[in-house]
Design a protein around this motif. Structure first.
Motif, PDB file in Angstrom:
ATOM      1  N   ILE A 217     -27.797  57.194   1.694  1.00  0.00           N
ATOM      2  CA  ILE A 217     -28.310  58.550   1.584  1.00  0.00           C
ATOM      3  C   ILE A 217     -27.247  59.586   1.899  1.00  0.00           C
ATOM      4  O   ILE A 217     -27.389  60.736   1.558  1.00  0.00           O
ATOM      5  CB  ILE A 217     -29.532  58.744   2.491  1.00  0.00           C
ATOM      6  CG1 ILE A 217     -29.174  58.385   3.911  1.00  0.00           C
ATOM      7  CG2 ILE A 217     -30.678  57.907   2.000  1.00  0.00           C
ATOM      8  CD1 ILE A 217     -30.307  58.601   4.840  1.00  0.00           C
ATOM      9  N   ASN A 218     -26.172  59.164   2.554  1.00  0.00           N
ATOM     10  CA  ASN A 218     -25.103  60.101   2.879  1.00  0.00           C
ATOM     11  C   ASN A 218     -23.817  59.638   2.249  1.00  0.00           C
ATOM     12  O   ASN A 218     -23.653  58.474   1.932  1.00  0.00           O
ATOM     13  CB  ASN A 218     -24.820  60.119   4.378  1.00  0.00           C
ATOM     14  CG  ASN A 218     -25.948  60.698   5.142  1.00  0.00           C
ATOM     15  OD1 ASN A 218     -26.909  60.016   5.420  1.00  0.00           O
ATOM     16  ND2 ASN A 218     -25.852  61.959   5.458  1.00  0.00           N
ATOM     17  N   ASN A 219     -22.895  60.552   2.162  1.00  0.00           N
ATOM     18  CA  ASN A 219     -21.543  60.186   1.824  1.00  0.00           C
ATOM     19  C   ASN A 219     -20.613  61.228   2.371  1.00  0.00           C
ATOM     20  O   ASN A 219     -20.955  62.401   2.409  1.00  0.00           O
ATOM     21  CB  ASN A 219     -21.371  60.069   0.324  1.00  0.00           C
ATOM     22  CG  ASN A 219     -20.876  58.704  -0.023  1.00  0.00           C
ATOM     23  OD1 ASN A 219     -20.313  58.031   0.830  1.00  0.00           O
ATOM     24  ND2 ASN A 219     -21.075  58.290  -1.237  1.00  0.00           N
ATOM     25  N   CYS A 220     -19.462  60.785   2.803  1.00  0.00           N
ATOM     26  CA  CYS A 220     -18.560  61.707   3.461  1.00  0.00           C
ATOM     27  C   CYS A 220     -17.220  61.665   2.752  1.00  0.00           C
ATOM     28  O   CYS A 220     -16.727  60.594   2.413  1.00  0.00           O
ATOM     29  CB  CYS A 220     -18.410  61.291   4.916  1.00  0.00           C
ATOM     30  SG  CYS A 220     -17.210  62.243   5.813  1.00  0.00           S
TER      31      CYS A 220
ATOM     32  N   SER B 185     -23.165  51.720   5.858  1.00  0.00           N
ATOM     33  CA  SER B 185     -24.079  52.843   6.069  1.00  0.00           C
ATOM     34  C   SER B 185     -23.708  54.041   5.208  1.00  0.00           C
ATOM     35  O   SER B 185     -24.566  54.766   4.754  1.00  0.00           O
ATOM     36  CB  SER B 185     -24.074  53.266   7.523  1.00  0.00           C
ATOM     37  OG  SER B 185     -24.363  52.169   8.345  1.00  0.00           O
ATOM     38  N   LEU B 186     -22.426  54.259   5.042  1.00  0.00           N
ATOM     39  CA  LEU B 186     -21.975  55.311   4.139  1.00  0.00           C
ATOM     40  C   LEU B 186     -20.491  55.120   3.824  1.00  0.00           C
ATOM     41  O   LEU B 186     -19.846  54.238   4.382  1.00  0.00           O
ATOM     42  CB  LEU B 186     -22.233  56.715   4.699  1.00  0.00           C
ATOM     43  CG  LEU B 186     -21.400  57.221   5.866  1.00  0.00           C
ATOM     44  CD1 LEU B 186     -21.307  58.722   5.803  1.00  0.00           C
ATOM     45  CD2 LEU B 186     -22.013  56.832   7.174  1.00  0.00           C
ATOM     46  N   ASN B 187     -20.000  55.942   2.937  1.00  0.00           N
ATOM     47  CA  ASN B 187     -18.575  55.923   2.598  1.00  0.00           C
ATOM     48  C   ASN B 187     -17.853  57.011   3.373  1.00  0.00           C
ATOM     49  O   ASN B 187     -18.433  58.069   3.596  1.00  0.00           O
ATOM     50  CB  ASN B 187     -18.378  56.287   1.129  1.00  0.00           C
ATOM     51  CG  ASN B 187     -18.571  55.123   0.215  1.00  0.00           C
ATOM     52  OD1 ASN B 187     -19.312  54.207   0.525  1.00  0.00           O
ATOM     53  ND2 ASN B 187     -17.916  55.151  -0.925  1.00  0.00           N
ATOM     54  N   ILE B 188     -16.620  56.765   3.718  1.00  0.00           N
ATOM     55  CA  ILE B 188     -15.750  57.881   4.091  1.00  0.00           C
ATOM     56  C   ILE B 188     -14.528  57.789   3.203  1.00  0.00           C
ATOM     57  O   ILE B 188     -13.812  56.804   3.216  1.00  0.00           O
ATOM     58  CB  ILE B 188     -15.333  57.843   5.571  1.00  0.00           C
ATOM     59  CG1 ILE B 188     -16.547  58.042   6.466  1.00  0.00           C
ATOM     60  CG2 ILE B 188     -14.307  58.943   5.840  1.00  0.00           C
ATOM     61  CD1 ILE B 188     -16.208  58.103   7.938  1.00  0.00           C
ATOM     62  N   SER B 189     -14.364  58.793   2.385  1.00  0.00           N
ATOM     63  CA  SER B 189     -13.318  58.784   1.383  1.00  0.00           C
ATOM     64  C   SER B 189     -12.332  59.870   1.748  1.00  0.00           C
ATOM     65  O   SER B 189     -12.694  61.035   1.737  1.00  0.00           O
ATOM     66  CB  SER B 189     -13.990  59.115   0.056  1.00  0.00           C
ATOM     67  OG  SER B 189     -13.465  58.396  -0.964  1.00  0.00           O
ATOM     68  N   ASN B 190     -11.121  59.496   2.090  1.00  0.00           N
ATOM     69  CA  ASN B 190     -10.147  60.527   2.461  1.00  0.00           C
ATOM     70  C   ASN B 190      -9.100  60.698   1.369  1.00  0.00           C
ATOM     71  O   ASN B 190      -8.349  59.783   1.064  1.00  0.00           O
ATOM     72  CB  ASN B 190      -9.474  60.162   3.789  1.00  0.00           C
ATOM     73  CG  ASN B 190      -8.632  61.297   4.333  1.00  0.00           C
ATOM     74  OD1 ASN B 190      -8.487  62.326   3.674  1.00  0.00           O
ATOM     75  ND2 ASN B 190      -8.092  61.116   5.521  1.00  0.00           N
ATOM     76  N   LEU B 191      -9.106  61.874   0.784  1.00  0.00           N
ATOM     77  CA  LEU B 191      -8.148  62.159  -0.283  1.00  0.00           C
ATOM     78  C   LEU B 191      -6.765  62.422   0.295  1.00  0.00           C
ATOM     79  O   LEU B 191      -5.766  62.303  -0.386  1.00  0.00           O
ATOM     80  CB  LEU B 191      -8.629  63.381  -1.068  1.00  0.00           C
ATOM     81  CG  LEU B 191      -7.901  63.748  -2.351  1.00  0.00           C
ATOM     82  CD1 LEU B 191      -8.100  62.679  -3.401  1.00  0.00           C
ATOM     83  CD2 LEU B 191      -8.393  65.075  -2.879  1.00  0.00           C
TER      84      LEU B 191
END
Ligand SMILES: [Zn+2]
Lengths: 422, 230
Positions: free
Chosen positions: A375-378, A342-348
């Motif tokens: 449509i989203n990205n986090c 559904s979307l990405n969650i990218s934690n730096l």
């Protein structure tokens, strides 16, 4: 200067093939400093880092069989920022530079084409740029840290390698996956991105995550999945509930001990099937954490790398002219890669700067553009005691953000909201 | 300032809550103190024209045409089938490559260009084969289709009110056009008048009248809107 060129690394091979008129894969790092940015000094800092970071000062060019990165003599010129982050990067622009250096008032931002590097690699360049800028501006010495390298140190070969080829095995992982629930909405005009930043205190976030016995990434992923399940329940009939899955890019540097500043990240999908029953947040945290533990092992990730590296070794594919390759890869990507999350969650993660820099820098943020078909990205980053949760979207509706941040508030984590719109 | 609905704290430069769109009311003093926006107003400039692809395809088309012509002259000493091939490349060029040169092309103009190209192609075939079906059949048929397509584009792009009326009108027109087509078919090929077109007229007529009625009767319109929105 010897003008070098680079093959695209394994993760990047796909990007030029699947980009189109409206979408390019890019991410952005930005820092807010305690004074107005001086563009001339910033330009000087950009110029100074050219020798130290040769793989960043490149343009995307097309060969007969593959795209490649051509080292550029001219450094990118610093520009004033735009109304929204990650404005479209066209082929024409990428041809001369794969990154943009932007400033606005007291903020410095660098936008990277994902073909050049990933978040961690980009962050090393970005922090080094900030350090160099402060060094020139205030005539100070800044010590080294994992994120800041000295600009007159020699470049090591390890930094420029395609680590994927080094850490693969003979057992490619299957790519088969069930599709995931997709949010829908009204597209923004002119490819505008609406960015909502939620700022929370890291200690508070950590405290609540610890209560659920998991890391911050797992906790945020679980809350996001809970939000998505809630939205899906409201919008779709019970028998039509799809899996809810989220893509988590995994930084492979630590896992394999690589020092590359080019791409070395692979995504995994984690999620649950809401048809099987209701999940409490506790259940979600346990499930997601164990999925993380199961997937993120050197063996499993090496298999995933193999399934990315192996097609490249196919002579038939190698010898196909680029335009045809683009068609095929585009179609494959369109059918396979996309609807499985559904979307990405990218934690730096936590950005730790040398202590000399801390007084000048107020915040560091990480922003990614929505994937081609999401449509989203986090994206999440932490600096000092604040965690910045950026949700970027290309639609008008802000439902996911509302549900997600309200949940954090309900869980007892105070959130401050910022946006480029409203 | 906190959003009463979501419970989040909002930064000082916001006038609505970005999450739930609830308006925030400031008093005079607060308005003065509102912080600067996080992003400037500058929008990026961008062009949709794909010049490089267009120029590559143009070169390829020219190359194909010249190879075909050279081949034909070498083999037959005259054009023969080469003409058809050249015209096909031309039509392909008009349909797919020409739009690439422009940032944004009005769909009506591109329909006109495409139909002109196809008409020219047909005219060439007609002259080459010595038929006499172009003026009396192919050209009118092409014009009729072109008019209908343009009307449909206008409906989709420019008409926002009275869509049902307009759509009903177009569908009835399509029905009538089929009669016209059959008339030209009769003129050219000496077939029987009005055989198949009558069915089309009846179907289109009923459907068109239904749509026009839907434009007049509100409940029906609402029902259709609910069921068939795109
Ligand atoms: Zn609100």
């Amino acid at each position: 200067m010897n003008r070098n060129w680079y093959r695209l690394d394994t993760a990047a091979l796909l990007f030029p093939a699947v980009m189109n008129k409206n979408w390019s894969n890019a991410f952005r790092l930005e820092a807010t400093i305690n004074h107005e940015v001086d563009p001339f000094i910033l330009q000087k800092a950009v110029d100074d880092l050219q020798v130290r970071f040769p793989s960043f000062y490149v343009g995307l060019r097309t060969g007969f069989f593959w795209c490649y990165l051509q080292q550029m003599e001219e450094t990118p010129k610093v520009m004033s920022d735009f109304a929204y982050p990650l404005t479209f990067m066209s082929y024409k622009e990428l041809k001369n530079s794969c990154m943009r250096i932007l400033y606005y008032k007291n903020r410095i931002a660098v936008e990277f084409f994902h073909g050049v590097t990933d978040g961690t690699g980009g962050n090393i360049y970005f922090c080094s740029l900030l350090a160099r800028y402060l060094e020139i501006k205030f005539d100070i010495e800044i010590g080294k840290s994992p994120f800041v390298v000295n600009h007159d140190e020699p470049v090591s070969k390890e930094e420029l390698e395609d680590s994927f080829h080094k850490h693969t095995n003979d057992y490619p992982a299957s790519r088969k996956e069930t599709s995931s629930y997709q949010l829908k909405g009204t597209k923004n005009k002119n490819d505008y991105f609406t960015l909502i930043t939620g700022i929370v205190e890291t200690t508070k976030l950590k405290e609540i995550s610890n209560r659920y016995n998991c890391t911050i990434t797992v906790f945020l992923t679980a809350v996001m999945i809970e939000s998505l399940i809630e939205i899906q329940k409201e919008k779709c009939l019970p028998q039509l509930q799809k899996h809810v899955k989220i893509t988590i890019p995994v930084n492979l540097r630590k896992l394999f001990g690589s020092k590359t500043v080019r791409n070395f990240v692979l995504p995994i999908n984690v999620g649950v099937d809401p048809k099987k029953g209701d999940y409490s947040l506790k259940d979600l945290c346990i499930s997601i954490a164990s999925q993380f533990n199961y997937e993120i092992t050197t063996q499993n990730m090496a298999s995933r790398i193999a399934s990315n590296v192996n097609p490249q070794k196919n002579i038939l594919l190698q010898a196909t002219p680029l335009p045809i390759k683009r068609l095929v890869m585009g179609a494959v990507y369109h059918r396979a890669g996309i609807l499985t999350s559904s979307l990405n969650i990218s934690n730096l993660g936590l950005v730790k700067l040398p202590k000399e820099m801390d007084p000048f820098i107020e915040r560091i943020e990480f922003i990614i553009s929505p994937q081609k078909n999401n449509i989203n990205n986090c994206s999440v980053s932490s600096y000092k005691n604040h965690t910045y949760i950026n949700i970027n979207r290309n639609i008008v509706e802000s439902e996911l953000e509302r549900v997600f941040f309200s949940k954090l508030v309900e869980l007892g984590i105070p959130v401050t909201i910022e946006s480029n719109r409203g | 300032m906190y959003c009463v609905k979501c419970g989040v704290k909002l930064s000082d430069d916001l006038t609505v809550c970005p999450l739930c769109q609830t308006k925030i009311y400031y008093n005079e003093e607060q308005i003065k103190a509102i912080k600067e926006k996080k992003y400037p107003e500058t929008m990026p400039t961008r062009s949709n024209a794909n010049r490089s692809l267009a120029s590559i395809l143009t070169m390829l088309s020219l190359l194909t045409i010249s190879i075909i012509l050279i081949l034909c002259y070498q083999v037959y000493d005259e054009i023969r089938w080469g003409g058809y091939a050249v015209f096909s490349v031309g039509v392909f060029y008009c349909v797919f490559v020409l739009p690439l040169w422009f940032k944004k092309i009005n769909p009506i103009i591109s329909v006109l260009i495409n139909h002109t190209a196809i008409s020219l192609f047909l005219l060439y075939i007609n002259l080459k084969t010595g038929g006499d079906w172009f003026l009396s059949f192919a050209l009118p048929l092409n014009i009729i289709i072109c008019v209908n397509v343009i009307l449909a584009i206008i409906l989709i792009k420019y008409v926002s009110k009275g869509r049902y009326f307009f759509a009903g009108g177009i569908i009835i027109l399509i029905g009538l056009s089929s009669m016209l087509i059959e008339f030209f078919q009769h003129l050219t090929f000496d077939t029987k008048m009005f055989v198949w077109s009558l069915y089309v007229v009846v179907c289109c007529g009923i459907f068109g009248i239904f749509l026009i009625l839907a434009g007049i009767i509100k409940p029906l319109k609402n029902y259709l809107n609910k069921r068939f929105f795109i």
